[in-house]
Every structure is written in C-alpha cells, then in structure tokens.
Design a protein around this motif. Structure first.
Motif, PDB file in Angstrom:
ATOM      1  N   ASP A   1       0.817  -1.216   0.000  1.00  0.00           N
ATOM      2  CA  ASP A   1       0.000   0.000   0.000  1.00  0.00           C
ATOM      3  C   ASP A   1       0.851   1.267   0.000  1.00  0.00           C
ATOM      4  O   ASP A   1       2.033   1.239   0.323  1.00  0.00           O
ATOM      5  N   VAL A   2       0.178   2.370  -0.318  1.00  0.00           N
ATOM      6  CA  VAL A   2       0.765   3.706  -0.200  1.00  0.00           C
ATOM      7  C   VAL A   2       1.010   3.936   1.289  1.00  0.00           C
ATOM      8  O   VAL A   2       0.169   3.528   2.096  1.00  0.00           O
ATOM      9  N   PRO A   3       2.093   4.504   1.726  1.00  0.00           N
ATOM     10  CA  PRO A   3       3.135   5.196   0.977  1.00  0.00           C
ATOM     11  C   PRO A   3       4.352   4.326   0.652  1.00  0.00           C
ATOM     12  O   PRO A   3       5.392   4.841   0.264  1.00  0.00           O
TER      13      PRO A   3
ATOM     14  N   SER B   1       4.431   1.633  -1.547  1.00  0.00           N
ATOM     15  CA  SER B   1       4.481   1.253  -2.963  1.00  0.00           C
ATOM     16  C   SER B   1       3.390   2.024  -3.695  1.00  0.00           C
ATOM     17  O   SER B   1       2.486   2.587  -3.073  1.00  0.00           O
ATOM     18  N   GLU B   2       3.521   2.040  -5.008  1.00  0.00           N
ATOM     19  CA  GLU B   2       2.543   2.744  -5.835  1.00  0.00           C
ATOM     20  C   GLU B   2       2.300   1.961  -7.115  1.00  0.00           C
ATOM     21  O   GLU B   2       3.116   1.128  -7.513  1.00  0.00           O
ATOM     22  N   GLU B   3       1.181   2.253  -7.736  1.00  0.00           N
ATOM     23  CA  GLU B   3       0.825   1.570  -8.982  1.00  0.00           C
ATOM     24  C   GLU B   3       1.803   1.918 -10.092  1.00  0.00           C
ATOM     25  O   GLU B   3       2.342   3.019 -10.145  1.00  0.00           O
ATOM     26  N   SER B   4       2.015   0.948 -10.980  1.00  0.00           N
ATOM     27  CA  SER B   4       2.788   1.178 -12.198  1.00  0.00           C
ATOM     28  C   SER B   4       2.116   0.366 -13.304  1.00  0.00           C
ATOM     29  O   SER B   4       1.205  -0.415 -13.024  1.00  0.00           O
TER      30      SER B   4
ATOM     31  N   ARG C   1       3.068  -3.196  -8.743  1.00  0.00           N
ATOM     32  CA  ARG C   1       3.371  -2.121  -7.793  1.00  0.00           C
ATOM     33  C   ARG C   1       4.878  -1.923  -7.708  1.00  0.00           C
ATOM     34  O   ARG C   1       5.643  -2.861  -7.802  1.00  0.00           O
ATOM     35  N   GLN C   2       5.271  -0.664  -7.505  1.00  0.00           N
ATOM     36  CA  GLN C   2       6.685  -0.286  -7.394  1.00  0.00           C
ATOM     37  C   GLN C   2       6.955   0.215  -5.978  1.00  0.00           C
ATOM     38  O   GLN C   2       6.132   0.948  -5.422  1.00  0.00           O
TER      39      GLN C   2
ATOM     40  N   THR D   1       8.289   2.619  -3.221  1.00  0.00           N
ATOM     41  CA  THR D   1       8.601   4.040  -3.108  1.00  0.00           C
ATOM     42  C   THR D   1       9.840   4.160  -2.217  1.00  0.00           C
ATOM     43  O   THR D   1      10.350   3.151  -1.703  1.00  0.00           O
TER      44      THR D   1
END
Length: 176
Positions: free
Chosen positions: A74-76, A78-81, A85-86, A88
């Motif tokens: 989840d944020v913060p 990782s983020e969608e790509s 997910r990537q 952060t």
C-alpha cells in the motif's frame, strides 16, 4: 503505521557521488555511518510495526514480516505502475530496515563467526563498496539491505510471502 516512516538517507556527499565511485575510505565511512544508525532504524521499524524484539528471531521475523508485507502493498510504501506495484522511497527504507534486523539477529546469534566488511572486489558485484556480512561457512556474503529489498520486490510481484525474512534468517543461520 505512521505514514512518515523514516527515509534511508546516507550522508549527502556519499549519496550524490554514488557507491560505485566511492574510494575505499568513503566506503568505510558509509559502513561506519550505517552501523551508527542501525539500532535506531531497527528500533523504529519494530515500533512502527508494533512488533517488539523477541528472544526467538524466527517468530519475531515471521510476525513482523507479515505486517511489513501488508504495508509494502500500500501507499506510501508502494505505488501503482503499468506492470506491478513499485516500491517508493519509504518502501525501500522499510525493506532495508528489515534486512538490518535480520543482520542484527544473525550477528547476535553467531557473534564469533560473522562480521561486517566492505565488499571491495570485484567491482561487478551488486554490493560493491557496501557493508555486507561475512564469515559464513559457504564463503558467501550477505547483503542485508539489498537482499531484503529484493525480497520486498518479490512480495509486490506475488512471488514471496511475508515469511521471507524468517526464511532468510534460517537460511543464513544454517550457513554459520
């Protein structure tokens, strides 16, 4: 968990130069910096995940790893790509700190065998100029931060589970 998980920020003059360009002295300086912040970072990790240190590292790493895996998704952290997910910067920090916890347990449980060293040869190694654990029976070295980040990527891709750090600890302990 506090969404302001502390970033992993080495001394600026080393960060901007890039580890492959460090001199031997700079690589030692980075190692000394890392060891000076290790306990603080690991303690902050355990506090953030509400998993205090235990005498049994397998149980602790399993419980902590399951919580970390959920946060990494989840944020913060990782983020969608377009593909998956990537991580952060906070995700890299979280994963790196778990690797430092694994290293701390290994050093605690095999103090006469394991030690921190700076990997200086060959330059083609992924951990070149970085602090690694050495002293394993196989003569392999362990890059706790890089290895843990790779495991976090495996979690985001669905190839690994939150028990991976427990498995990692058991693997490396069996090599002492």
């Amino acid at each position: 968990m506090d969404m302001e998980y502390p970033l992993f920020v080495p001394p600026e003059h080393l960060a901007v130069k890039g580890r492959t360009n460090w001199s031997a002295k700079e690589a030692r300086e980075y190692k000394e910096w890392l060891l000076s912040v290790l306990d603080e970072r690991v303690d902050a990790l355990m506090e953030a995940l509400e998993e205090l240190e235990r005498s049994n590292p397998v149980e602790h790493l399993e419980a902590l790893g399951l919580k970390a895996a959920a946060h990494l998704a989840d944020v913060p952290f990782s983020e969608e790509s377009p593909t998956w997910r990537q991580l952060t910067n906070r995700g890299y920090a979280l994963a790196g700190d778990i690797g430092l916890l694994v290293a701390r347990y290994l050093l605690r449980d095999a103090p006469k065998k394991l030690r921190w060293e700076v990997l200086r040869k060959p330059k083609s190694e992924l951990a070149y100029n970085l602090p690694v654990l050495e002293g394993f029976s196989s003569n392999n070295y362990m890059d706790p931060i890089g290895g843990s980040i790779a495991e976090a990527w495996g979690i985001l891709r669905g190839n690994k589970g939150g028990d991976i750090w427990c498995i990692s600890y058991q693997h490396w302990m069996s090599d002492t």
